[in-house]
Scaffold this motif. Structure first.
Motif, PDB file in Angstrom:
ATOM      1  N   MET A   1      34.796  27.070  24.592  1.00 58.93           N
ATOM      2  CA  MET A   1      35.781  26.125  24.046  1.00 58.93           C
ATOM      3  C   MET A   1      35.546  25.976  22.551  1.00 58.93           C
ATOM      4  O   MET A   1      34.442  25.698  22.108  1.00 58.93           O
ATOM      5  N   ARG A   2      36.634  26.171  21.801  1.00 64.88           N
ATOM      6  CA  ARG A   2      36.584  25.906  20.359  1.00 64.88           C
ATOM      7  C   ARG A   2      37.692  24.913  20.061  1.00 64.88           C
ATOM      8  O   ARG A   2      38.863  25.178  20.321  1.00 64.88           O
ATOM      9  N   LEU A   3      37.336  23.743  19.540  1.00 58.47           N
ATOM     10  CA  LEU A   3      38.330  22.706  19.305  1.00 58.47           C
ATOM     11  C   LEU A   3      39.309  23.130  18.220  1.00 58.47           C
ATOM     12  O   LEU A   3      38.967  23.861  17.296  1.00 58.47           O
ATOM     13  N   ASP A 389      32.745  24.106  29.460  1.00 55.82           N
ATOM     14  CA  ASP A 389      33.773  23.474  28.634  1.00 55.82           C
ATOM     15  C   ASP A 389      33.531  21.974  28.488  1.00 55.82           C
ATOM     16  O   ASP A 389      33.713  21.402  27.410  1.00 55.82           O
ATOM     17  N   GLY A 390      33.124  21.322  29.580  1.00 59.23           N
ATOM     18  CA  GLY A 390      32.829  19.894  29.513  1.00 59.23           C
ATOM     19  C   GLY A 390      31.670  19.605  28.581  1.00 59.23           C
ATOM     20  O   GLY A 390      31.703  18.655  27.781  1.00 59.23           O
ATOM     21  N   TYR A 391      30.614  20.454  28.666  1.00 64.36           N
ATOM     22  CA  TYR A 391      29.450  20.285  27.801  1.00 64.36           C
ATOM     23  C   TYR A 391      29.835  20.436  26.340  1.00 64.36           C
ATOM     24  O   TYR A 391      29.424  19.632  25.483  1.00 64.36           O
ATOM     25  N   ARG A 392      30.629  21.451  26.016  1.00 65.55           N
ATOM     26  CA  ARG A 392      31.022  21.665  24.628  1.00 65.55           C
ATOM     27  C   ARG A 392      31.848  20.493  24.106  1.00 65.55           C
ATOM     28  O   ARG A 392      31.657  20.052  22.959  1.00 65.55           O
ATOM     29  N   PHE A 393      32.751  19.991  24.931  1.00 72.04           N
ATOM     30  CA  PHE A 393      33.551  18.857  24.491  1.00 72.04           C
ATOM     31  C   PHE A 393      32.657  17.645  24.214  1.00 72.04           C
ATOM     32  O   PHE A 393      32.825  16.938  23.216  1.00 72.04           O
ATOM     33  N   LEU A 394      31.702  17.426  25.094  1.00 71.98           N
ATOM     34  CA  LEU A 394      30.781  16.302  24.904  1.00 71.98           C
ATOM     35  C   LEU A 394      29.931  16.480  23.657  1.00 71.98           C
ATOM     36  O   LEU A 394      29.681  15.524  22.913  1.00 71.98           O
ATOM     37  N   ARG A 395      29.476  17.709  23.387  1.00 69.08           N
ATOM     38  CA  ARG A 395      28.651  17.936  22.205  1.00 69.08           C
ATOM     39  C   ARG A 395      29.472  17.789  20.924  1.00 69.08           C
ATOM     40  O   ARG A 395      28.992  17.254  19.920  1.00 69.08           O
ATOM     41  N   VAL A 445      32.161  16.740  35.160  1.00 61.93           N
ATOM     42  CA  VAL A 445      30.712  16.946  35.067  1.00 61.93           C
ATOM     43  C   VAL A 445      29.993  16.123  36.134  1.00 61.93           C
ATOM     44  O   VAL A 445      29.097  16.616  36.832  1.00 61.93           O
ATOM     45  N   ASP A 446      30.389  14.872  36.293  1.00 60.54           N
ATOM     46  CA  ASP A 446      29.734  14.009  37.267  1.00 60.54           C
ATOM     47  C   ASP A 446      29.931  14.525  38.679  1.00 60.54           C
ATOM     48  O   ASP A 446      29.025  14.457  39.517  1.00 60.54           O
ATOM     49  N   TRP A 447      31.104  15.036  38.961  1.00 62.12           N
ATOM     50  CA  TRP A 447      31.376  15.571  40.304  1.00 62.12           C
ATOM     51  C   TRP A 447      30.441  16.740  40.592  1.00 62.12           C
ATOM     52  O   TRP A 447      29.819  16.804  41.658  1.00 62.12           O
TER      53      TRP A 447
END
Length: 982
Positions: A1-3, A389-395, A445-447
């Protein structure tokens, strides 16, 4: 993922653009040598984007506008660095330094320059997440290593070159980077977690006064931290956190390789395995560092499939969830549900379980680990894709939060302006749109986290609360001292700093340092439970002060920690008793076996009656072989300790009034003396045979133990000694009938010595009682054991009046009933008759003798400041009042009772029926020898004073209180004393 690139500036940020441009123009104008034309329209547009989002960048370019122009001119904002380019900048800054102060200044300025460059490229989307994290990690690596390389030769010049005692080679330090630094995943405003090590012990060479290598590297480590961590006018390089080292902030700053290996082998805990996954050599001796990591690898990666790691990670996550709930950190994108930490936990669960056998999992960067999990078939591609993708968004979100002001935080902001900035940096039109996307990724992520790590029996996914889990970070030093102090203060500690110090002293105590891993894990599970219950008390500071010595005493026997962890009721009772009495706290700390008594609440607060006491002790001793004296002595001591605790607990809880407390303690002493006499008799007879009576019959045993003072008056308190007299009725000259015969006098002397030995010998469980034999005939110069006849002659012909006073409180405790009855007849005859037989005592003489003795006692034992309570200032608050010895106190009442018994018992024999003051006072009232009101008053005051004395004993305080207390009671006692003519 690249914003995507940030969208057009939202309305909330547009006012900043004009302000920021004006600030930069003014800063440029202030430097005539700077040419603003270097900035193109594209650069101004990027500046608008970056500075509107980041106050930090704006402050830096205002402060040093030339730095921005230089970055633009060199093209460093337009393209990434080649390998080694960033380090060359840091090296140049370090090499230019001529002093440590200049080194610190140069490194800070170089860091600020690089932070501006990195944030600029990140926010303008010229760099992706990977480049940003790599540049930040390279910046940290270079800063640490170049500072070290600058400091090391200068340190050697001052203290000598450290040489290994085994290798004979110069030694260098190894700096391990942990966490995100180790994984090359550093944030825009991360702390750096470091561990310092050196290969081997030895000494420095080349100087007059050599240092051992440990001291050399400790000082070097301190200088390295000083170069990086403190905040100055130029800011800081990196905040340094050393708490991941062995024993945390209380441990040695630097350890040798062997010491590190030994620690992790013996004491390393699950969270330390988790942390060590990402460890990487970031500075110092890279070759030695590789050897160190090889040494530590077996600790991290087990050769078998280690499914216990799942439970350990699950527990860690539950603790984090509790901390999040406690601190209201649901908006924390690192620690909250569906946050960065959950992605890390998923990856590291597989690493810890399978990494020992699958070497491909032995790597640090999280995204690489996720790729391996997909490639090796541990997780389906769709799951890995969502986690990635979730990790990248969070970072990206984490970087946006920290870019605003260069602060280490993962909390979503409340301020509208900062929310607008974050939405803008993440490419969203507004906060609501950004937040919806954030919650989507957190939910996914939690799921996935719950599928991998959460307890399958936990349907809600919340996890069962770990008891005391909110205190685990404090105990394990996972938070800084300020946060720990704040948590303690919020929980009710008035001296949070002192509480932290006490915990630190415990953590670093020798007994804990030498604990094995299982014991350490049990301690880590217990301390949070302890703190959770401690804060429920009104004075948690006091409770912690009293209970921690006990924890240290039992830490090596960690089964006791399990007992308290698994039995919260027992822990609750322990803290209640320790809060109420330091005497109890000290007893349990000295004799941890007493913890077993806390398991049964009903038994603890219901001590048995005298017959049950005697029966229980007999039963215990019958289980021990007759020839095993050591076990018998231990059993007696265990019994005494346990029942003393039960009495004290019952007194504190209000289950036992004062009079009953003394009754129980006296019964306990009698039960023990009965068995001690039996043991001593059996042992002495086994060696010498039985002694004989004057009629030739065998003694069985024709021996009694007489109690004086508190034990005689049934008034024993906690920790009281025993005033004893031994009397026999055997033939002193007749020989015993054994293989090694001795005369009767010798036999009974040895019997007495044996009794004293059994009572007073110190074993692992302490001693039974202190014994005072000075009230025997002729005192310390007299025979240890007297015959009944000699005792009678002495009392009738030689004893002083004070000895007759003591005899008022004397009674047979244990021994031969026939000799006991004969003793009672002697006592009655002595106390009820004058020295010249047939005449009553001369009261004036008696009063004078009693008064004289009392005056001597006051002079030697009373409070000097108030002349033993007789001076005009005797009732002045702030001065001392000795409850026992001062005028109007306990001894005055006792002397009045003893005087009355000696004066009137020849006419009123009932006065000799009892040995305790309360019942003698009742007899005085019944006989009309004392006004009822006075007798009642003396009884109540006596009980009040004794109760106060008991409280002082339980608080481990002398029997001295403020003279402003019990004023009326003392005046009344002195009045009655005076009316008796004393």
């Amino acid at each position: 993922m690249r914003l995507p690139l940030p969208s057009d500036l939202p309305a909330a940020l547009q006012p900043l653009v004009a302000r920021n441009r004006q600030f930069l123009r003014e800063a440029l104008a202030a430097h005539a040598d700077l040419d603003p034309a270097v900035l193109s329209d594209a650069h101004w547009a990027q500046f608008d984007q970056v500075a509107a989002a980041s106050e930090f960048v704006l402050e830096q370019v205002q402060r040093e506008p030339g730095m921005l122009l230089e970055l633009v001119a060199r093209g460093e904002l337009a393209q990434g660095y080649a390998p080694g380019q960033l380090r060359s900048h840091i090296k140049a800054a370090a090499d230019a330094a001529q002093s440590e102060d200049e080194l610190a200044r140069n490194l800070r300025r170089a860091r600020n320059r690089q932070q501006v460059r990195i944030i600029w490229r990140d926010l303008s989307r010229q760099a992706d997440l990977g480049e940003t994290c790599r540049d930040l990690s390279d910046l940290a690596d270079a800063s640490i290593d170049e500072a070290y390389q600058w400091l090391y030769p200068r340190h050697c010049q001052q203290f000598g070159t450290p040489i290994g005692s085994r290798s004979g080679q110069p030694q260098h330090m190894v700096v391990l980077g942990m966490g995100k630094l180790g994984a090359v995943e550093l944030n825009l405003s991360s702390d750096i977690d470091l561990i310092f090590a050196f290969p081997e012990g030895g000494e420095t060479e080349g100087v007059k006064r050599a240092l051992d290598n440990q001291a050399f590297f400790t000082r070097l480590g301190q200088r390295l931290i000083k170069a990086l961590d403190p905040v100055t006018v130029d800011g800081f390089v990196f905040r340094v956190d050393m708490r991941l080292r062995p024993y945390g902030s209380a441990g040695a700053l630097v350890l040798s390789f062997n010491a590190l290996e030994q620690y992790y082998q013996d004491q390393g805990r699950d969270w330390e395995r988790y942390a060590m996954i990402k460890a990487r050599v970031v500075a110092g001796d890279q070759q030695a560092g590789a050897q160190l990591q090889d040494m530590l690898r077996p600790f991290v990666y087990r050769r078998y499939l280690d499914f216990s790691a799942i439970e350990a990670l699950r527990t860690m996550k539950q603790l984090i969830q509790q901390e999040v709930r406690r601190k209201g950190m649901a908006d924390n994108i690192k620690l909250g549900a569906g946050g960065i930490r959950e992605v890390e936990f998923i990856a590291q669960a597989f690493q810890l379980i399978h990494g020992g056998r699958d070497l491909s999992l032995q790597q640090r960067p999280l995204l690489n680990v996720l790729a391996t999990l997909e490639g090796q078939g541990y997780l389906p591609p769709a799951v890995v894709s969502e986690l990635r993708d979730g990790y990248r968004f969070l970072r990206y979100t984490e970087h946006a939060i920290q870019a605003i002001a260069d602060r280490q935080t993962q909390m979503l902001p409340d301020a509208e302006l900062d929310r607008a900035r974050i939405a803008y940096m993440l490419g969203f039109a507004d906060w609501d749109a950004f937040h919806a996307q954030l919650m989507h990724w957190r939910g996914r992520v939690d799921w996935h986290f719950r599928q991998v790590i959460a307890d399958p029996d936990d349907e809600e996914g919340e996890g069962e609360l770990v008891v005391g889990g909110e205190w685990s970070p404090l105990w394990e030093q996972a938070q800084d001292e300020e946060a720990a102090s704040r948590q303690l203060e919020e929980a009710g500690f008035k001296q949070a700093g002192e509480a932290l110090r006490r915990l630190s002293v415990l953590r670093t105590s020798p007994s804990l340092r030498s604990m094995q891993r299982l014991g350490r894990e049990r301690l880590d599970a217990f301390i949070p439970r302890l703190l959770a219950q401690t804060v429920e008390h009104q004075d948690p500071d006091l409770v912690l002060e009293r209970v921690l010595p006990l924890v240290e005493a039992v830490a090596r026997r960690s089964a006791y920690l399990v007992l308290l962890s698994e039995n919260p009721g027992a822990l609750r009772r322990l803290l209640t008793l320790c809060a109420a009495s330091p005497w109890i706290a000290e007893q349990i700390a000295r004799f941890p076996l007493l913890l077993d008594e806390l398991l049964n609440e009903g038994r603890l607060f219901s001590p048995p009656l005298a017959p049950e006491l005697a029966s229980e002790l007999r039963e215990r001793l019958t289980r021990i072989p007759e020839d095993d004296l050591e076990q018998q002595m231990e059993a007696l001591r265990h019994f005494k300790l346990a029942h003393s605790l039960r009495v004290a607990a019952s007194e504190i809880s209000g289950n036992l009034p004062l009079m009953k407390v003394s009754d129980y303690l006296t019964w306990l002493a009698e039960a023990i003396l009965d068995q001690v006499l039996a043991l001593a008799w059996r042992h002495t007879v086994a060696r010498h045979g039985q002694p004989k009576r004057s009629d030739g019959s065998l003694c069985a045993p024709s021996f009694i133990i007489v109690g004086y003072g508190k034990v005689g008056g049934i008034e024993l308190g906690h920790g009281s000694d025993l005033d004893l007299v031994f009397i026999h009725d055997g033939d002193a000259n007749a020989e015993t009938d054994g293989a090694k015969p001795i005369d009767g006098a010798q036999f009974f002397t040895r019997l007495g010595q044996r009794i004293i030995h059994l009572l007073t010998t110190q074993t692992n469980s302490g001693q039974l009682y202190d014994v005072d034999m000075r009230l025997r005939p002729s005192g310390a110069s007299g025979l240890l054991v007297s015959s009944l006849g000699a005792f009678e002659r002495y009392q009738q012909q030689e004893a002083w009046t004070w000895e007759h006073q003591a005899l008022v409180r004397a009674r047979v405790l244990v021994g031969c009933p026939q000799v006991g009855a004969a003793f009672e007849r002697v006592r009655a005859a002595v106390l009820g008759k004058p020295r010249e037989l047939g005449k009553p005592r001369e009261l004036d003489t008696l009063r004078a003798q009693v008064s004289e003795m009392r005056a001597k006692m006051r002079a030697s034992l009373g409070s000097k400041a108030t002349v033993a309570g007789t001076a005009d200032n005797a009732f002045e608050p702030g001065l001392p009042f000795d409850i026992k010895q001062d005028a109007g106190g306990i001894v005055d009442i006792e002397f009045m009772v003893q005087y009355a018994a000696l004066a009137w018992s020849h006419e009123h024999p009932a006065l000799l029926r009892w040995t305790d003051n309360i019942r003698i006072l009742e007899e005085l009232e019944q006989a009309g020898l004392m006004p009822a009101a006075d007798a009642v008053l003396l009884r109540e005051v006596y009980k009040t004073f004794r109760s106060a004395s008991h409280r002082q004993a339980l608080q481990k305080q002398a029997g001295v209180i403020d003279a402003g207390q019990f004023v009326d009671e003392r005046r009344q006692v002195r009045r009655i004393w005076s009316e008796l003519g004393l």
